[in-house]
Enzyme design. Structure first.
Site, short mmCIF file in Angstrom:
data_model
loop_
_atom_site.label_atom_id
_atom_site.label_comp_id
_atom_site.label_asym_id
_atom_site.label_seq_id
_atom_site.Cartn_x
_atom_site.Cartn_y
_atom_site.Cartn_z
N ARG A 133 34.55 36.10 -2.49
CA ARG A 133 34.37 34.72 -2.02
C ARG A 133 35.12 33.77 -2.95
NH1 ARG A 133 28.36 33.35 -0.05
NH2 ARG A 133 29.57 31.68 0.93
N GLU A 323 27.32 26.90 10.00
CA GLU A 323 26.25 27.88 9.83
C GLU A 323 25.51 28.17 11.14
OE1 GLU A 323 22.73 25.15 7.93
OE2 GLU A 323 24.63 25.30 6.85
#
Length: 438
Positions: A133, A323
């Site tokens: 990430r 999300e």
């Protein structure tokens, strides 16, 4: 475009068969506290001018990792009369410690600026999935402020931040195109910098603006002066951070699979404690679910979504609330017309490459889900049961559960990854289907 991870090594014992919804729903679901707010408030409480209390805090892997990391830095974080009550006593931040980030973006991106205030090196690492990430924008910003950072030039975990009990502050440029957390992480600690901080976003896009608004609002609530009057520029003045006794809102994004279930199965699902005003991106849910065929009503703090089992396709920009995209994708795969989800290229840098993962798993079930440069096009087809991989991503697991409400034989790999933000998910899901409080 990147591809989904390598083939699964799961055995039958690792799989959870998602239950099919046999009858219209009539359930109330108590959603735990917001992860985004819990971890922001923990950081601010750790930097405050006195002891504070968080009530209704989320207790999950991500929030427990944040609490553990703050303890390692010298902050006292203890459980109160209930597991969701946390008492925080700030202390002198210490170095020569290790921080386990797990898969928590909020830990790996919010705490390096805090570690810069410690009195020595703070070593960060995390799960294998966390090591891919992106971290470069935060680490480069700290270097620009004179903080020692050793990441081997990779812009990834593991890395070490060497603090000298203070940061001079000043002005930095940050490309936050990959994640709004790059902005939030710097802003949260900025009031403790000698000169405060002026942060300028330099990238072509800026995802999840509601999360930055959430950060700014939580800072103002603890007495920090923030000027966000110019687009893409935030100025935080140096000064104290007030200690507070604060209640954490329910996690509205974690309400998505439950409220969405009402559209899939029919009937109603209610979520108590829904705020009338919030900075959470999950506040978009009622509008999204209404557009997809449901009805949403808010009365006395209870959000109720009712569905008939009919789901309509949608063309929507989810740039501000990426999300929600995995759960919206589940509904889109079951809809009566195609859907296009736009503005979510940044999801490629989440717990997994969510766009590749969704395309792979929906296709595995017989659907048609195609990646675009910034999102997904989902064309409904008849679906069938199969193993649905989660890639250690909690939102992939809840997406599979939603599809399984209508498609028999959906076997979910590693459903316990939901503990990242929603501990006890399968029990809540079963109770919702049974019509009792979840």
């Amino acid at each position: 475009m990147t591809s989904a991870p390598a083939p699964s090594t799961a055995t039958p014992a690792d799989l959870w068969e998602a239950p099919v919804g046999e009858a219209a729903l009539a359930a109330t679901v108590e959603v735990p506290g917001s992860k985004s707010l819990t971890n922001r408030l923990l950081v601010l409480a750790a930097l405050a001018d006195g002891p504070g209390v968080l009530r209704g805090a989320l207790r999950s892997r991500d929030s427990d990792l944040m609490a553990a990391a703050l303890r390692s830095l010298g902050v006292e974080v203890t459980q109160g009369e209930t597991p969701s009550t946390l008492h925080v006593v700030p202390g002198t931040l210490r170095g020569d410690v290790d921080v386990d980030c797990g898969l928590a973006g909020t830990v790996m991106r919010f705490l390096p600026p805090v570690a810069a205030l410690a009195d020595g090196p703070v070593r960060f690492d995390g799960d294998a999935g966390a090591r891919v990430r992106p971290m470069g924008p935060v680490l480069d910003a700290l270097r620009g402020l004179g903080v020692g950072v050793d990441d081997g030039g990779r812009g990834l975990l593991p890395f070490t931040v060497t603090g000298h009990q203070g940061v001079r502050g000043g002005t930095v440029d940050v490309d936050a195109s990959g994640s709004s957390q790059f902005v939030s992480g710097m802003l949260l600690a900025a009031a403790r910098f000698d000169q405060g901080l002026t942060l300028r976003h330099t990238g072509p896009t800026l995802p999840s603006l509601p999360h930055i608004a959430m950060t700014v609002e939580t800072l103002r609530e603890v007495g920090v002066e923030v000027d966000d009057s110019r687009p893409g520029i935030w100025q935080v003045s140096p000064g104290p951070i007030a200690a507070r006794d604060v209640h954490v809102e329910p996690d509205l994004s974690n309400a998505a699979p439950f409220l969405g279930a009402a559209l899939v199965v029919g009937g109603s699902v209610s979520i108590p404690g829904w705020p009338t005003v919030t900075t959470q991106p999950g506040a978009m849910l009622p509008e999204l679910l209404t557009a997809m065929g449901g009805t949403a009503t808010l009365a006395d703090g209870v959000m109720t979504v009712t569905g008939t089992g009919e789901i309509h396709g949608i063309d929507v920009d989810l740039h501000a609330a990426g999300e929600l995209a995995p759960n919206v994708a589940a509904l889109a795969a079951l809809a009566d017309s195609p859907s296009r989800l736009r503005g979510i290229a940044h999801l490629r840098g989440h717990e997994t490459d969510r766009l590749a993962a969704l395309a792979t798993e929906i296709t595995r079930l017989g659907g048609r889900c195609e990646q675009t440069s910034d999102g997904l096009v989902i064309t409904p087809r008849p679906l069938h049961g199969a193993t649905f991989r989660t890639y250690h991503d909690h939102r992939m697991a809840t997406t599979a559960a939603m599809i399984g409400l209508r498609v028999p034989g959906v076997q979910v790999e590693d459903v316990d990854t939901t503990a990242k933000t929603l501990p006890g998910f399968t029990g809540m899901w079963d109770r919702m289907l049974a019509g009792g409080p979840a």
